[in-house]
Design a protein around this motif. Structure first.
Motif, PDB file in Angstrom:
ATOM      1  N   UNK A   1       0.832  -1.216   0.000  1.00 24.71           N
ATOM      2  CA  UNK A   1       0.000   0.000   0.000  1.00 24.71           C
ATOM      3  C   UNK A   1       0.861   1.258   0.000  1.00 24.71           C
ATOM      4  N   UNK A   2       1.860   1.294   0.846  1.00 24.68           N
ATOM      5  CA  UNK A   2       2.722   2.476   0.921  1.00 24.68           C
ATOM      6  C   UNK A   2       3.492   2.674  -0.377  1.00 24.68           C
ATOM      7  N   UNK A   3       4.009   1.593  -0.945  1.00 26.45           N
ATOM      8  CA  UNK A   3       4.800   1.698  -2.168  1.00 26.45           C
ATOM      9  C   UNK A   3       3.940   2.073  -3.369  1.00 26.45           C
ATOM     10  N   UNK A   4       2.750   1.498  -3.459  1.00 20.56           N
ATOM     11  CA  UNK A   4       1.840   1.869  -4.550  1.00 20.56           C
ATOM     12  C   UNK A   4       1.458   3.342  -4.422  1.00 20.56           C
ATOM     13  N   UNK A   5       1.329   3.818  -3.183  1.00 25.24           N
ATOM     14  CA  UNK A   5       1.029   5.222  -2.952  1.00 25.24           C
ATOM     15  C   UNK A   5       2.125   6.164  -3.439  1.00 25.24           C
ATOM     16  N   UNK A   6       3.357   5.654  -3.507  1.00 23.98           N
ATOM     17  CA  UNK A   6       4.480   6.467  -3.958  1.00 23.98           C
ATOM     18  C   UNK A   6       4.832   6.200  -5.428  1.00 23.98           C
ATOM     19  N   UNK A   7       4.123   5.268  -6.055  1.00 23.07           N
ATOM     20  CA  UNK A   7       4.401   4.924  -7.446  1.00 23.07           C
ATOM     21  C   UNK A   7       3.072   4.632  -8.136  1.00 23.07           C
ATOM     22  N   UNK A   8       3.009   3.510  -8.810  1.00 17.40           N
ATOM     23  CA  UNK A   8       1.751   3.055  -9.412  1.00 17.40           C
ATOM     24  C   UNK A   8       1.605   1.562  -9.149  1.00 17.40           C
ATOM     25  N   UNK A   9       0.398   1.070  -9.300  1.00 15.79           N
ATOM     26  CA  UNK A   9       0.156  -0.371  -9.130  1.00 15.79           C
ATOM     27  C   UNK A   9       0.962  -1.165 -10.160  1.00 15.79           C
ATOM     28  N   UNK A  10       1.031  -0.656 -11.381  1.00 15.39           N
ATOM     29  CA  UNK A  10       1.790  -1.351 -12.431  1.00 15.39           C
ATOM     30  C   UNK A  10       3.269  -1.432 -12.082  1.00 15.39           C
ATOM     31  N   UNK A  11       3.841  -0.322 -11.623  1.00 17.42           N
ATOM     32  CA  UNK A  11       5.256  -0.338 -11.244  1.00 17.42           C
ATOM     33  C   UNK A  11       5.502  -1.321 -10.104  1.00 17.42           C
ATOM     34  N   UNK A  12       4.614  -1.325  -9.128  1.00 13.94           N
ATOM     35  CA  UNK A  12       4.734  -2.250  -8.002  1.00 13.94           C
ATOM     36  C   UNK A  12       4.658  -3.697  -8.495  1.00 13.94           C
ATOM     37  N   UNK A  13       3.677  -3.976  -9.328  1.00  8.48           N
ATOM     38  CA  UNK A  13       3.467  -5.340  -9.833  1.00  8.48           C
ATOM     39  C   UNK A  13       4.705  -5.847 -10.557  1.00  8.48           C
ATOM     40  N   UNK A  14       5.289  -5.006 -11.382  1.00  8.38           N
ATOM     41  CA  UNK A  14       6.472  -5.433 -12.119  1.00  8.38           C
ATOM     42  C   UNK A  14       7.699  -5.536 -11.225  1.00  8.38           C
ATOM     43  N   UNK A  15       7.842  -4.661 -10.262  1.00  9.73           N
ATOM     44  CA  UNK A  15       8.971  -4.774  -9.336  1.00  9.73           C
ATOM     45  C   UNK A  15       8.902  -6.100  -8.588  1.00  9.73           C
ATOM     46  N   UNK A  16       7.719  -6.462  -8.125  1.00 12.49           N
ATOM     47  CA  UNK A  16       7.552  -7.730  -7.415  1.00 12.49           C
ATOM     48  C   UNK A  16       7.842  -8.915  -8.339  1.00 12.49           C
ATOM     49  N   UNK A  17       7.343  -8.861  -9.564  1.00 13.45           N
ATOM     50  CA  UNK A  17       7.598  -9.958 -10.506  1.00 13.45           C
ATOM     51  C   UNK A  17       9.081 -10.069 -10.832  1.00 13.45           C
ATOM     52  N   UNK A  18       9.736  -8.944 -11.032  1.00 10.38           N
ATOM     53  CA  UNK A  18      11.167  -8.990 -11.319  1.00 10.38           C
ATOM     54  C   UNK A  18      11.954  -9.519 -10.116  1.00 10.38           C
ATOM     55  N   UNK A  19      11.528  -9.218  -8.909  1.00 14.72           N
ATOM     56  CA  UNK A  19      12.169  -9.798  -7.729  1.00 14.72           C
ATOM     57  C   UNK A  19      11.985 -11.314  -7.729  1.00 14.72           C
ATOM     58  N   UNK A  20      10.802 -11.768  -8.122  1.00 13.83           N
ATOM     59  CA  UNK A  20      10.552 -13.215  -8.219  1.00 13.83           C
ATOM     60  C   UNK A  20      11.478 -13.844  -9.264  1.00 13.83           C
ATOM     61  N   UNK A  21      11.680 -13.159 -10.358  1.00 16.50           N
ATOM     62  CA  UNK A  21      12.566 -13.675 -11.415  1.00 16.50           C
ATOM     63  C   UNK A  21      14.006 -13.733 -10.913  1.00 16.50           C
ATOM     64  N   UNK A  22      14.418 -12.744 -10.132  1.00 13.28           N
ATOM     65  CA  UNK A  22      15.759 -12.787  -9.539  1.00 13.28           C
ATOM     66  C   UNK A  22      15.899 -14.015  -8.646  1.00 13.28           C
ATOM     67  N   UNK A  23      14.863 -14.294  -7.891  1.00 12.83           N
ATOM     68  CA  UNK A  23      14.886 -15.468  -7.017  1.00 12.83           C
ATOM     69  C   UNK A  23      14.955 -16.749  -7.857  1.00 12.83           C
ATOM     70  N   UNK A  24      14.175 -16.797  -8.920  1.00  9.03           N
ATOM     71  CA  UNK A  24      14.201 -17.972  -9.789  1.00  9.03           C
ATOM     72  C   UNK A  24      15.603 -18.192 -10.362  1.00  9.03           C
ATOM     73  N   UNK A  25      16.186 -17.128 -10.842  1.00 10.07           N
ATOM     74  CA  UNK A  25      17.525 -17.239 -11.448  1.00 10.07           C
ATOM     75  C   UNK A  25      18.538 -17.737 -10.416  1.00 10.07           C
ATOM     76  N   UNK A  26      18.460 -17.231  -9.217  1.00 10.57           N
ATOM     77  CA  UNK A  26      19.370 -17.668  -8.164  1.00 10.57           C
ATOM     78  C   UNK A  26      19.131 -19.136  -7.840  1.00 10.57           C
TER      79      UNK A  26
END
Length: 130
Positions: free
Chosen positions: A61-86
Motif C-alpha cells: 500500500x505504501x509503495x503503490x502510494x508512492x508509485x503506481x500499481x503497475x510499477x509495483x506489480x512489475x517490481x515484485x515480478x522482477x524480484x521473483x525472477x531474480x529469485x528464480x535465477x538464483x
C-alpha cells in the motif's frame, strides 16, 4: 534492462534507504557474474531477494502510494525472477526442470496481465531474464 535494475530503480522511487541497502547487498549479482558466484554468495543473494520480496509484499500500500500499481506489480515480478535465477544456479542438477517450471510460471503471469500493450512490452523481457 535486467531484473535487478528494475527492482533497484523501483526502490529508488519508493524507499531510498532500502534502495541503498539492496544496491550494496546485490552489487555482485548480475546476469554476467551469476555463474562465478560461490554457493555461499548465491545463498546470500537468495536471502537478500527473499527480504526484498517480503518487503515489497509487506509495504504494498505504501509503495503503490508512492508509485503506481503497475510499477509495483512489475517490481515484485522482477524480484521473483531474480529469485528464480538464483535458484537455478543453486540447483544445477535440477536446472532444466526448474527452468521449464519457471518459464511456465512466467508465461502464465504474462498471460494474466489485463493490458495487451504491457503484455507485449514485457513478454520477452520477463522470459529472457531467466
Amino acid at each position: 534492462m535486467c531484473s535487478k535494475s528494475v527492482v533497484l530503480k523501483y526502490y529508488k522511487t519508493v524507499n531510498q534507504d532500502a534502495f541503498k541497502n539492496y544496491e550494496l547487498k546485490l552489487e555482485h549479482v548480475s546476469n554476467e557474474k551469476m555463474r562465478e558466484l560461490t554457493t555461499e554468495q548465491l545463498n546470500e543473494a537468495k536471502q537478500t531477494i527473499d527480504e526484498i520480496i517480503l518487503d515489497l509484499q509487506s509495504n504494498e500500500a505504501a509503495y503503490v502510494g508512492k508509485s503506481t500499481k503497475e510499477m509495483y506489480t512489475f517490481a515484485l515480478q522482477y524480484a521473483q525472477i531474480m529469485k528464480q535465477r538464483t535458484q537455478l544456479f543453486l540447483n544445477d542438477k535440477d536446472y532444466m526442470q526448474l527452468r521449464d517450471e519457471y518459464l511456465t510460471d512466467n508465461m502464465q503471469w504474462i498471460m494474466q496481465l489485463k493490458q495487451p500493450e504491457v503484455t507485449r512490452k514485457y513478454f520477452l523481457t520477463v522470459i529472457m531474464d531467466i
